[in-house]
Write a protein that holds these residues in place. Structure first.
Motif, PDB file in Angstrom:
ATOM      1  N   VAL A  12       0.825  -1.206   0.000  1.00  0.00           N
ATOM      2  CA  VAL A  12       0.000   0.000   0.000  1.00  0.00           C
ATOM      3  C   VAL A  12       0.861   1.259   0.000  1.00  0.00           C
ATOM      4  CG1 VAL A  12      -1.642   1.348   1.344  1.00  0.00           C
ATOM      5  CG2 VAL A  12      -1.977  -1.109   1.090  1.00  0.00           C
ATOM      6  N   ARG A  13       1.891   1.265   0.831  1.00  0.00           N
ATOM      7  CA  ARG A  13       2.675   2.475   1.031  1.00  0.00           C
ATOM      8  C   ARG A  13       3.710   2.738  -0.064  1.00  0.00           C
ATOM      9  NH1 ARG A  13       2.622   4.597   6.333  1.00  0.00           N
ATOM     10  NH2 ARG A  13       1.254   3.453   7.740  1.00  0.00           N
ATOM     11  N   PHE A  14       4.348   1.683  -0.569  1.00  0.00           N
ATOM     12  CA  PHE A  14       5.480   1.872  -1.473  1.00  0.00           C
ATOM     13  C   PHE A  14       5.099   2.613  -2.760  1.00  0.00           C
ATOM     14  CE2 PHE A  14       8.419   0.360  -4.802  1.00  0.00           C
ATOM     15  CZ  PHE A  14       9.597   0.873  -4.279  1.00  0.00           C
ATOM     16  N   PRO A  15       4.032   2.219  -3.482  1.00  0.00           N
ATOM     17  CA  PRO A  15       3.687   2.954  -4.707  1.00  0.00           C
ATOM     18  C   PRO A  15       3.405   4.433  -4.452  1.00  0.00           C
ATOM     19  CG  PRO A  15       2.509   0.867  -4.598  1.00  0.00           C
ATOM     20  CD  PRO A  15       3.139   1.075  -3.259  1.00  0.00           C
ATOM     21  N   LYS A  16       2.751   4.738  -3.328  1.00  0.00           N
ATOM     22  CA  LYS A  16       2.456   6.129  -3.002  1.00  0.00           C
ATOM     23  C   LYS A  16       3.742   6.918  -2.759  1.00  0.00           C
ATOM     24  CE  LYS A  16      -2.149   5.473  -1.021  1.00  0.00           C
ATOM     25  NZ  LYS A  16      -2.996   5.653   0.200  1.00  0.00           N
ATOM     26  N   ARG A  17       4.675   6.291  -2.031  1.00  0.00           N
ATOM     27  CA  ARG A  17       5.936   6.968  -1.743  1.00  0.00           C
ATOM     28  C   ARG A  17       6.702   7.270  -3.029  1.00  0.00           C
ATOM     29  NH1 ARG A  17       7.648   6.450   3.700  1.00  0.00           N
ATOM     30  NH2 ARG A  17       5.751   6.578   4.959  1.00  0.00           N
ATOM     31  N   VAL A  18       6.687   6.311  -3.980  1.00  0.00           N
ATOM     32  CA  VAL A  18       7.378   6.522  -5.256  1.00  0.00           C
ATOM     33  C   VAL A  18       6.756   7.690  -6.010  1.00  0.00           C
ATOM     34  CG1 VAL A  18       7.869   5.519  -7.528  1.00  0.00           C
ATOM     35  CG2 VAL A  18       8.130   4.128  -5.459  1.00  0.00           C
ATOM     36  N   PHE A  19       5.426   7.724  -6.068  1.00  0.00           N
ATOM     37  CA  PHE A  19       4.726   8.823  -6.749  1.00  0.00           C
ATOM     38  C   PHE A  19       5.058  10.163  -6.100  1.00  0.00           C
ATOM     39  CE2 PHE A  19       1.042  11.673  -6.701  1.00  0.00           C
ATOM     40  CZ  PHE A  19       0.897  11.930  -8.059  1.00  0.00           C
ATOM     41  N   TYR A  20       4.980  10.206  -4.765  1.00  0.00           N
ATOM     42  CA  TYR A  20       5.260  11.452  -4.053  1.00  0.00           C
ATOM     43  C   TYR A  20       6.697  11.909  -4.261  1.00  0.00           C
ATOM     44  CZ  TYR A  20       0.848  10.803  -1.529  1.00  0.00           C
ATOM     45  OH  TYR A  20      -0.475  10.652  -1.197  1.00  0.00           O
ATOM     46  N   PHE A  21       7.636  10.946  -4.357  1.00  0.00           N
ATOM     47  CA  PHE A  21       9.036  11.324  -4.516  1.00  0.00           C
ATOM     48  C   PHE A  21       9.285  11.960  -5.887  1.00  0.00           C
ATOM     49  CE2 PHE A  21      13.551  10.492  -5.470  1.00  0.00           C
ATOM     50  CZ  PHE A  21      14.114  11.181  -4.408  1.00  0.00           C
ATOM     51  N   PHE A  22       8.700  11.396  -6.945  1.00  0.00           N
ATOM     52  CA  PHE A  22       8.881  11.999  -8.266  1.00  0.00           C
ATOM     53  C   PHE A  22       8.203  13.366  -8.338  1.00  0.00           C
ATOM     54  CE2 PHE A  22      10.014   7.659  -9.602  1.00  0.00           C
ATOM     55  CZ  PHE A  22      11.141   7.954 -10.365  1.00  0.00           C
ATOM     56  N   LYS A  23       7.097  13.512  -7.656  1.00  0.00           N
ATOM     57  CA  LYS A  23       6.444  14.820  -7.581  1.00  0.00           C
ATOM     58  C   LYS A  23       7.339  15.795  -6.824  1.00  0.00           C
ATOM     59  CE  LYS A  23       2.104  17.014  -6.154  1.00  0.00           C
ATOM     60  NZ  LYS A  23       1.832  17.596  -7.476  1.00  0.00           N
ATOM     61  N   PHE A  24       7.964  15.302  -5.772  1.00  0.00           N
ATOM     62  CA  PHE A  24       8.908  16.116  -5.001  1.00  0.00           C
ATOM     63  C   PHE A  24      10.072  16.583  -5.871  1.00  0.00           C
ATOM     64  CE2 PHE A  24      13.110  15.695  -3.027  1.00  0.00           C
ATOM     65  CZ  PHE A  24      13.097  16.764  -2.134  1.00  0.00           C
ATOM     66  N   LEU A  25      10.618  15.704  -6.705  1.00  0.00           N
ATOM     67  CA  LEU A  25      11.739  16.074  -7.572  1.00  0.00           C
ATOM     68  C   LEU A  25      11.345  17.188  -8.538  1.00  0.00           C
ATOM     69  CD1 LEU A  25      13.341  12.611  -8.440  1.00  0.00           C
ATOM     70  CD2 LEU A  25      14.187  14.337  -6.853  1.00  0.00           C
ATOM     71  N   GLY A  26      10.131  17.093  -9.078  1.00  0.00           N
ATOM     72  CA  GLY A  26       9.662  18.144  -9.979  1.00  0.00           C
ATOM     73  C   GLY A  26       9.539  19.482  -9.272  1.00  0.00           C
ATOM     74  N   GLU A  27       9.021  19.454  -8.065  1.00  0.00           N
ATOM     75  CA  GLU A  27       8.871  20.696  -7.303  1.00  0.00           C
ATOM     76  C   GLU A  27      10.226  21.251  -6.868  1.00  0.00           C
ATOM     77  OE1 GLU A  27       6.207  19.474  -4.248  1.00  0.00           O
ATOM     78  OE2 GLU A  27       4.407  19.885  -5.450  1.00  0.00           O
ATOM     79  N   TYR A  28      11.178  20.328  -6.620  1.00  0.00           N
ATOM     80  CA  TYR A  28      12.529  20.770  -6.269  1.00  0.00           C
ATOM     81  C   TYR A  28      13.142  21.553  -7.417  1.00  0.00           C
ATOM     82  CZ  TYR A  28      17.564  20.589  -5.473  1.00  0.00           C
ATOM     83  OH  TYR A  28      18.886  20.936  -5.344  1.00  0.00           O
ATOM     84  N   ARG A  29      13.039  21.016  -8.630  1.00  0.00           N
ATOM     85  CA  ARG A  29      13.593  21.705  -9.798  1.00  0.00           C
ATOM     86  C   ARG A  29      12.921  23.058 -10.001  1.00  0.00           C
ATOM     87  NH1 ARG A  29      12.847  16.381 -12.068  1.00  0.00           N
ATOM     88  NH2 ARG A  29      14.836  15.232 -12.144  1.00  0.00           N
ATOM     89  N   GLN A  30      11.593  23.076  -9.848  1.00  0.00           N
ATOM     90  CA  GLN A  30      10.849  24.322 -10.012  1.00  0.00           C
ATOM     91  C   GLN A  30      11.286  25.364  -8.989  1.00  0.00           C
ATOM     92  OE1 GLN A  30       6.644  23.859  -9.449  1.00  0.00           O
ATOM     93  NE2 GLN A  30       6.177  26.009  -9.842  1.00  0.00           N
ATOM     94  N   PHE A  31      11.402  24.950  -7.754  1.00  0.00           N
ATOM     95  CA  PHE A  31      11.794  25.879  -6.689  1.00  0.00           C
ATOM     96  C   PHE A  31      13.223  26.360  -6.893  1.00  0.00           C
ATOM     97  CE2 PHE A  31      13.261  27.237  -2.568  1.00  0.00           C
ATOM     98  CZ  PHE A  31      12.143  27.822  -1.964  1.00  0.00           C
ATOM     99  N   ASN A  32      14.107  25.455  -7.334  1.00  0.00           N
ATOM    100  CA  ASN A  32      15.519  25.792  -7.518  1.00  0.00           C
ATOM    101  C   ASN A  32      15.691  26.863  -8.585  1.00  0.00           C
ATOM    102  OD1 ASN A  32      18.221  25.465  -6.801  1.00  0.00           O
ATOM    103  ND2 ASN A  32      18.588  24.013  -8.469  1.00  0.00           N
ATOM    104  N   LYS A  33      14.871  26.810  -9.639  1.00  0.00           N
ATOM    105  CA  LYS A  33      14.934  27.825 -10.687  1.00  0.00           C
ATOM    106  C   LYS A  33      14.457  29.184 -10.172  1.00  0.00           C
ATOM    107  CE  LYS A  33      14.248  24.637 -14.568  1.00  0.00           C
ATOM    108  NZ  LYS A  33      13.333  24.232 -15.674  1.00  0.00           N
ATOM    109  N   MET A  34      13.507  29.152  -9.245  1.00  0.00           N
ATOM    110  CA  MET A  34      12.929  30.398  -8.723  1.00  0.00           C
ATOM    111  C   MET A  34      13.725  30.961  -7.550  1.00  0.00           C
ATOM    112  SD  MET A  34       8.958  29.097  -8.762  1.00  0.00           S
ATOM    113  CE  MET A  34       8.342  30.561  -7.975  1.00  0.00           C
ATOM    114  N   ASN A  35      14.580  30.147  -6.943  1.00  0.00           N
ATOM    115  CA  ASN A  35      15.280  30.546  -5.722  1.00  0.00           C
ATOM    116  C   ASN A  35      16.216  31.718  -5.985  1.00  0.00           C
ATOM    117  OD1 ASN A  35      16.100  30.479  -3.066  1.00  0.00           O
ATOM    118  ND2 ASN A  35      17.606  28.852  -3.387  1.00  0.00           N
TER     119      ASN A  35
END
Length: 249
Positions: free
Chosen positions: A16-39
């Motif tokens: 139950v938990r593992f697929p959700k964690r994988v999805f959230y992590f890739f979403k996190f990576l996208g937001e990291y890149r977005q934030f890094n460009k704006m920082n």
């Protein structure tokens, strides 16, 4: 048999938990890149120092109902009784540290909690053999603790009757007219070794038979605190918690 059951539960949890964690992590990576460009560079930001928090996106604040609500109940009792000082034995530590803001608190545990606060003292205590004099304490609490004693969970000796010994010690050391705040999970009277015991309401009342029940408040599975909940309602709950305020006669 027992290992099979354990790993079956663990396996379902992972599925139950593992697929959700994988999805959230890739979403996190996208937001990291977005934030890094704006920082704007005001604060340092390196990928090697990331701190992913992948499970906090919820609509309501999650909390452990037992461990948030039972100290809230106990604090309200102390605000009403206002003893000259209060002794707590092995309850959740945040209760004693917060209550010490308005009342002298003496906290004792099998594992000593050394914290420097005004109105707060700490020391060692073995619940099955308390060092306090008989009829000496004006107000005492032991909350969500007795159910663990004697099961070896915290390095304490194995003893099937340790919970009864501890209850008798609480009654012994509190003075006549003094108060005992006792909290434990309720159920059908069973042991979930080595985690905890679950008592029926009637069992708890019997253990404190020489004391007067001043208040019984139930923490149900859902909803608000309920005073004087009956056994029929308690039995409908999956994991209720009973909060008992006794006065020694």
């Amino acid at each position: 048999m027992y290992l099979k059951r354990y790993f079956t539960i663990l396996g379902k949890d992972i599925l139950v938990r593992f697929p959700k964690r994988v999805f959230y992590f890739f979403k996190f990576l996208g937001e990291y890149r977005q934030f890094n460009k704006m920082n704007d560079g005001r604060l340092r930001m390196k990928f090697a120092e990331i701190y992913p928090c992948l499970t906090d996106r919820v609509k309501t604040t999650p909390f452990d109902r037992h461990y948030v609500l039972h100290p809230a109940w106990a604090a309200r009792v102390l605000a009403q009784t206002r003893p000259e000082y209060h002794v707590d034995i092995s309850s959740i530590l945040s209760f004693s540290t917060i209550a010490s803001a308005f009342l002298p608190i003496k906290f004792y545990d099998y594992r000593v909690a050394e914290i420097g606060l005004s109105n707060y003292q700490s020391g060692f205590a073995d619940l099955t053999n308390l060092s306090f004099e008989t009829d000496s304490i004006p107000s005492i609490s032991c909350m969500h603790t007795i159910e663990h004693i004697g099961l070896g969970r915290y390095g304490d000796p194995i003893d099937p009757k340790a919970d009864l010994k501890a209850i008798n010690e609480l009654i012994r050391v509190v003075r006549k007219g003094g108060d005992i705040l006792f909290v434990a999970p309720l159920g059908d009277g069973r042991i979930e070794f080595n985690g905890q015991r679950l008592y029926s309401k009637d069992q708890v009342l019997g253990y404190f038979g020489n004391c007067t029940l001043m208040n019984f408040t139930l923490i149900p599975d859902q909803g608000e605190l309920i005073e004087n909940a009956d056994n029929e309602f308690i039995q409908k709950q999956k994991f209720p918690c009973g909060c008992f305020w006794f006065r020694k006669q």
